[in-house]
Enzyme design. Structure first.
Site, PDB file in Angstrom:
ATOM      1  N   ARG A  46       0.892  -1.367  -0.083  1.00 20.87           N
ATOM      2  CA  ARG A  46      -0.027  -0.085  -0.073  1.00 20.87           C
ATOM      3  C   ARG A  46       0.885   1.300  -0.081  1.00 20.87           C
ATOM      4  NH1 ARG A  46      -3.076   2.480   4.876  1.00 20.87           N
ATOM      5  NH2 ARG A  46      -4.314   4.108   3.960  1.00 20.87           N
ATOM      6  N   HIS A  50       0.626   4.017  -2.864  1.00 19.40           N
ATOM      7  CA  HIS A  50       0.253   5.563  -2.592  1.00 19.40           C
ATOM      8  C   HIS A  50       1.296   6.477  -2.875  1.00 19.40           C
ATOM      9  CE1 HIS A  50      -3.482   4.971   0.012  1.00 19.40           C
ATOM     10  NE2 HIS A  50      -3.523   4.209  -0.820  1.00 19.40           N
ATOM     11  N   TRP A 192     -10.269  -8.972   2.681  1.00 20.65           N
ATOM     12  CA  TRP A 192     -11.225  -9.334   1.590  1.00 20.65           C
ATOM     13  C   TRP A 192     -11.186 -10.823   1.445  1.00 20.65           C
ATOM     14  CZ3 TRP A 192      -7.895  -5.252   1.531  1.00 20.65           C
ATOM     15  CH2 TRP A 192      -8.426  -3.798   1.089  1.00 20.65           C
TER      16      TRP A 192
HETATM   17 ZN1  ZEM Z   1      -6.094  -0.305  -1.676  1.00 22.48          ZN
HETATM   18  N1  ZEM Z   1      -7.169   0.168  -0.108  1.00 22.48           N
HETATM   19  N2  ZEM Z   1      -7.208   0.821  -2.965  1.00 22.48           N
HETATM   20  N3  ZEM Z   1      -4.893  -0.790  -3.548  1.00 22.48           N
HETATM   21  N4  ZEM Z   1      -4.773  -1.542  -0.691  1.00 22.48           N
HETATM   22  C1  ZEM Z   1      -6.832  -0.515   1.040  1.00 22.48           C
HETATM   23  C2  ZEM Z   1      -6.001  -1.385   1.722  1.00 22.48           C
HETATM   24  C3  ZEM Z   1      -5.110  -1.687   0.465  1.00 22.48           C
HETATM   25  C4  ZEM Z   1      -8.514   1.501  -2.528  1.00 22.48           C
HETATM   26  C5  ZEM Z   1      -8.671   1.821  -1.142  1.00 22.48           C
HETATM   27  O1  ZEM Z   1      -9.679   2.770  -0.925  1.00 22.48           O
HETATM   28  C6  ZEM Z   1      -8.339   0.897  -0.014  1.00 22.48           C
HETATM   29  C7  ZEM Z   1      -5.109  -0.344  -4.767  1.00 22.48           C
HETATM   30  C8  ZEM Z   1      -6.184   0.401  -5.158  1.00 22.48           C
HETATM   31  C9  ZEM Z   1      -7.380   0.721  -4.456  1.00 22.48           C
HETATM   32  C10 ZEM Z   1      -3.590  -2.050  -1.053  1.00 22.48           C
HETATM   33  C11 ZEM Z   1      -3.133  -2.100  -2.700  1.00 22.48           C
HETATM   34  C12 ZEM Z   1      -3.974  -1.482  -3.367  1.00 22.48           C
HETATM   35  C13 ZEM Z   1      -7.804   0.287   2.145  1.00 22.48           C
HETATM   36  C14 ZEM Z   1      -7.695  -0.040   3.530  1.00 22.48           C
HETATM   37  C15 ZEM Z   1      -8.647   1.072   1.394  1.00 22.48           C
HETATM   38  C16 ZEM Z   1      -9.872   1.924   1.744  1.00 22.48           C
HETATM   39  C17 ZEM Z   1      -6.869   0.980   4.351  1.00 22.48           C
HETATM   40  C18 ZEM Z   1      -6.676   0.622   5.837  1.00 22.48           C
HETATM   41  O2  ZEM Z   1      -7.636   0.946   6.173  1.00 22.48           O
HETATM   42  O3  ZEM Z   1      -5.695   0.053   6.070  1.00 22.48           O
HETATM   43  C19 ZEM Z   1      -9.201   2.037  -3.733  1.00 22.48           C
HETATM   44  C20 ZEM Z   1     -10.557   2.541  -3.688  1.00 22.48           C
HETATM   45  C21 ZEM Z   1      -8.357   1.466  -4.805  1.00 22.48           C
HETATM   46  C22 ZEM Z   1      -8.948   1.812  -6.284  1.00 22.48           C
HETATM   47  C23 ZEM Z   1      -9.945   1.691  -6.570  1.00 22.48           C
HETATM   48  C24 ZEM Z   1      -4.051  -0.745  -5.460  1.00 22.48           C
HETATM   49  C25 ZEM Z   1      -3.962  -0.278  -7.083  1.00 22.48           C
HETATM   50  C26 ZEM Z   1      -3.200  -1.421  -4.926  1.00 22.48           C
HETATM   51  C27 ZEM Z   1      -1.877  -1.849  -5.065  1.00 22.48           C
HETATM   52  C28 ZEM Z   1      -1.514  -2.411  -6.292  1.00 22.48           C
HETATM   53  C29 ZEM Z   1      -3.301  -2.991  -0.293  1.00 22.48           C
HETATM   54  C30 ZEM Z   1      -2.126  -3.995  -0.306  1.00 22.48           C
HETATM   55  C31 ZEM Z   1      -3.864  -2.826   0.907  1.00 22.48           C
HETATM   56  C32 ZEM Z   1      -3.826  -3.433   2.261  1.00 22.48           C
HETATM   57  C33 ZEM Z   1      -3.038  -2.561   3.335  1.00 22.48           C
HETATM   58  C34 ZEM Z   1      -2.981  -3.248   4.607  1.00 22.48           C
HETATM   59  O4  ZEM Z   1      -2.348  -2.506   5.572  1.00 22.48           O
HETATM   60  O5  ZEM Z   1      -3.356  -4.343   4.866  1.00 22.48           O
END
Ligand code: ZEM
Length: 291
Positions: A46, A50, A192
């Site tokens: 993440r 970001h 998920w």
């Molecule tokens: Zn995420 N993501 N993401 N994402 N994401 C979260 C967590 C993680 C969206 C999003 O709003 C959120 C991509 C695309 C998009 C990861 C990787 C990638 C979380 C939760 C949210 C809300 C955060 C938390 O509470 O800790 C949205 C709306 C997306 C697109 C539509 C893409 C592209 C990614 C990588 C290629 C990962 C690995 C996580 C889990 C983080 C963790 O701490 O476990």
């Protein structure tokens, strides 16, 4: 999380770093039985995403260049809540390898995590320069990362701005096989799927195989699987099932993990390189997974 002096260090020199050693040391930081599901891998992915996903192809601002995500105000944007956890975990490596740039360290951490959690090999190049102070760069504007509460139109606006097409967007979304949502970060809750520390095509299989119903709670609107209530989808995730153009790729990736791995790797390389002007002599590394 105001970083200024602590994370402001001498200029990076990408040629002086042994990236095989850094890879190994990042891999050693992944496991921790006291953290989340036992791995920092998901939050490293993440962080890499970001750091990079702020890019705009229109004005060529944003992206991982500069390592700007470590500075206020970007560090404190709502979308980046909780990412200090990943930066602090990686900080000892910046001390150990002072010549690596933060921009390279944060993106490489995402690559190591993907590979060591069982995902595809992701070719990676060093040479992203660091901004030395927040003042040295114009702040990356807020609002460039996707809003989980919105649907397909918004997701397209955000990712088209970076230069991705529908197929690449779906491939990247597959990263949500990893990790979980935290109520004290995004406000959403839960993983998920049942194996959040393994890189799989389960985001797609779970999307298609389950019935997703609104979660009954006081928190932000999200979905849970009807059968167990243990797994979650964001409204933006559900858009990948309901939007016909996105869904055709979801179906392909649910059926064909090799295709997903190949497409994810390409799209993730592109993400991590958005807006970066690499030195001409920077080699591309293809690290071998350690185990
Ligand atoms: Zn995420 N993501 N993401 N994402 N994401 C979260 C967590 C993680 C969206 C999003 O709003 C959120 C991509 C695309 C998009 C990861 C990787 C990638 C979380 C939760 C949210 C809300 C955060 C938390 O509470 O800790 C949205 C709306 C997306 C697109 C539509 C893409 C592209 C990614 C990588 C290629 C990962 C690995 C996580 C889990 C983080 C963790 O701490 O476990």
């Amino acid at each position: 999380y105001f970083y200024s002096s602590e994370l402001t260090t001498a200029e990076a020199d990408w040629k002086k770093v042994n990236y095989y050693n850094v890879y190994k040391d990042i891999a050693d930081l992944l496991e921790d039985e006291d953290y989340d599901d036992g791995s920092y891998g998901p939050v490293f992915v993440r962080l890499a995403w970001h750091a990079s996903g702020t890019y705009s192809k229109k004005d060529r601002t944003g992206g991982s260049t500069g390592g700007t995500i470590r500075f206020h105000p970007e560090a404190n944007y709502g979308a980046n809540a909780g990412l200090h956890v990943a930066r602090e975990r990686l900080e000892p490596l910046k001390k150990k390898y002072p010549h690596i740039s933060y921009a390279d360290l944060y993106t490489l951490a995402g690559v190591v995590a993907i590979q060591e959690l069982g995902g595809p090999v992701v070719p990676w190049r060093p040479g992203r320069p660091d901004a030395i102070t927040a003042a040295a760069v114009a702040a990356t504007p807020d609002g460039r990362l996707p809003d989980a509460a919105q649907g397909a139109d918004h997701v397209r606006d955000i990712f088209y701005r970076m230069g991705f097409n529908d197929q690449e967007i779906v491939a990247l979304e597959g990263a949500h096989a990893l990790g979980r949502c935290h109520t004290d970060r995004s406000g959403f809750d839960g993983p998920w799927n049942a194996s959040p520390t393994a890189f799989t095509n389960f985001l797609f299989t779970e999307l298609l195989d389950n019935t997703w119903v609104p979660k009954k709670w006081d928190g932000p609107f999200q979905y849970v699987d009807k059968a167990t209530g243990q797994f979650m989808m964001l409204p933006a995730d559900i858009a990948f099932k309901t939007d016909p153009k996105f869904r055709q790729y979801v179906e392909q990736y649910a059926k064909d993990q090799d295709l997903f791995f190949a497409d994810f790797s390409k799209a993730f390389v592109k993400l991590l390189e958005l807006g970066v002007q690499f030195p001409e002599d920077a080699p591309v590394y293809q690290f071998k997974p350690l185990e």
